[in-house]
Design a protein around this motif. Sequence first.
Motif, PDB file in Angstrom:
ATOM      1  N   ASN A   1      94.502  65.057   7.841  1.00 11.55           N
ATOM      2  CA  ASN A   1      95.838  65.629   7.741  1.00 11.55           C
ATOM      3  C   ASN A   1      96.336  65.631   6.296  1.00 11.55           C
ATOM      4  O   ASN A   1      97.098  66.511   5.898  1.00 11.55           O
TER       5      ASN A   1
ATOM      6  N   ILE B   1      97.262  72.612  11.451  1.00 11.61           N
ATOM      7  CA  ILE B   1      97.245  72.740  12.911  1.00 11.61           C
ATOM      8  C   ILE B   1      95.989  72.084  13.485  1.00 11.61           C
ATOM      9  O   ILE B   1      96.034  71.394  14.510  1.00 11.61           O
TER      10      ILE B   1
ATOM     11  N   ALA C   1      96.393  68.262  13.091  1.00 12.64           N
ATOM     12  CA  ALA C   1      97.391  67.740  14.036  1.00 12.64           C
ATOM     13  C   ALA C   1      96.790  67.546  15.421  1.00 12.64           C
ATOM     14  O   ALA C   1      97.141  66.598  16.138  1.00 12.64           O
ATOM     15  N   THR C   2      95.885  68.426  15.803  1.00 16.82           N
ATOM     16  CA  THR C   2      95.219  68.302  17.106  1.00 16.82           C
ATOM     17  C   THR C   2      94.431  66.989  17.182  1.00 16.82           C
ATOM     18  O   THR C   2      94.454  66.288  18.216  1.00 16.82           O
TER      19      THR C   2
ATOM     20  N   ASN D   1     106.647  68.846   6.868  1.00 14.75           N
ATOM     21  CA  ASN D   1     105.501  68.176   7.463  1.00 14.75           C
ATOM     22  C   ASN D   1     105.054  66.964   6.654  1.00 14.75           C
ATOM     23  O   ASN D   1     104.499  66.014   7.203  1.00 14.75           O
TER      24      ASN D   1
ATOM     25  N   TYR E   1     102.801  70.006  14.686  1.00 13.42           N
ATOM     26  CA  TYR E   1     102.364  71.367  14.990  1.00 13.42           C
ATOM     27  C   TYR E   1     103.379  72.425  14.545  1.00 13.42           C
ATOM     28  O   TYR E   1     103.012  73.560  14.239  1.00 13.42           O
TER      29      TYR E   1
ATOM     30  N   GLY F   1     104.130  65.056  17.737  1.00 12.72           N
ATOM     31  CA  GLY F   1     104.124  66.434  18.214  1.00 12.72           C
ATOM     32  C   GLY F   1     104.759  67.406  17.241  1.00 12.72           C
ATOM     33  O   GLY F   1     104.457  68.613  17.245  1.00 12.72           O
TER      34      GLY F   1
ATOM     35  N   THR G   1     102.724  76.068  11.891  1.00 14.28           N
ATOM     36  CA  THR G   1     102.633  77.277  12.717  1.00 14.28           C
ATOM     37  C   THR G   1     103.620  78.335  12.230  1.00 14.28           C
ATOM     38  O   THR G   1     103.276  79.521  12.086  1.00 14.28           O
TER      39      THR G   1
END
Length: 520
Positions: free
Chosen positions: A129, A107, A110-111, A30, A195, A192, A199
């Motif tokens: 982030n 998470i 990222a939203t 990430n 995420y 995208g 997770t």
Amino acid sequence: MLGFGHLDLKGTFNARLTLTVLLIAFSQFNFGFDNQGFASTQAMDAFIKQFGSYNEKTKKYYLDPVWVSFFNGFMYIGQASGVIIGSYISRRWGRRMCMFTMSIWAIIAATIVITSKSSDQILAARVLNYIYIGMELSVVPVFQSEITPAQTRGFVVGTYQVALYVGGLIINCIARGTGSMPGREAYMIPYGLFYVVPTIVSACIWFVPESPRWLVLKDRPEDGMKALRQLRDGKFTDQEIEEEFAVIVAGIRQEVEQGSFQDIFKRDQFRRTMVVLGCNFLLQATGQIFTQMYGALFVKSLGTINPFTVTIILAVVNTLTAILAMVLTDKLGRRFQLLVGASIQAAAMMTMGGLGTASNITGGMKIGIVSMMVVSSFGYSLGWAPTAHILSAEIPSTRCRDMTYRTASVLNVATQFAVSFSLPYLLNAPYAALGSKVGFIFGSIAVLSIVFVYAFVPDVSGRSLEEVDRLFESSIPMRKFGKVKVDMTVENTKGGDDTVFVHADITPKNQAVHTEDRRV
């Protein structure tokens, strides 16, 4: 001869250790997604149109250099906060809890990134982030160094940088494919990926063992022994596991109190602290931010080569070089690898600066400038990129590891902020407008880094963390650490009064130099 034979991976890594190392390294993807994802998308027309301003004279959208400096600089406020928060959680509640917490936070951040539609929102999203990135920096190398056998520590901690580059390569390839799309999907499709990794990590982290050293530090020796057995069973004998655990326990009991900020600058810790601080400063000050974060924008301004093609070339070179460095660091040693890598960086940056001094820069010169960016990135990925993290995790003492690493990481982030924030002003008109002549600045710092490595950086390849402690407690100069042998024995570890005798015999070329007994 190159290869993995000196690491003895088959004879060292059982299934549990292998899966643990892979999951920890996977979390680093990430960082690559963020680092290279934002660097690549800044050069996309759709991104510039969405978050930039319209120039009535040129009839084109553009990104204001001031906003770019904020966008690529203010995120380090989040990273510095993440380092402090992550280090505290890691020290108080464990390495696994830190990784779980940072994944949940990622998470959420990222939203906000995915839903951003204004320049202020995307700026805030990146800052948030980077709290995740800071937490990751505070725990991943430390966790890796504490669970890995001494002979493969450099190889395993090197996965930190390899995973970053692999993540960057993945997102660069996706950005290359979506870059010509006219709408927000051009840069939202790569985002995208933000995420996916947290997770998976948050769901799986509780299935890996906690750091045995952290468990012993928290007065949980039974749990520590259980974790060490899980990481060593099948590849080491019961006696070898018990001997390793005895040394861990003895070393930690010897330094029972965890060090404070003031402690890391006291006489017995000062040398170690200065090495780690110097490595973290030079990691970010020798030009990598220019090539990795501003490379796409700079290449686009030259108008000769597709910037997305260059970012992919850089990502491939960085990934392959980091893998090579990961394999070699336990064989060639940290000092040698740093000296070679920094020398390549210095030569490439100085050459790039020289090409930029021409009054009329030709197409061939522009290609040469881009080529020197790639060569400099190769030197960085061979030397400072993997090795600084390894040294930062293995040089601090057991007592002061978390505090030293936290302090050095904050310096690391502060240096990134200073370089990132200043680069738009150094590169562009109407400010300094140096262009590729910034190579002279970074090349000079790279030369200073060579001097620093030669004078101050020790080579502790293949040493246990407890052996490193003994070396720093001895009177041997740091430059000679790689030339001595350390024999450590622990006696009476099961005595009724819990007495432990630690015997360390340090000998260069079979001649006794320093022998000590410690009663714990």
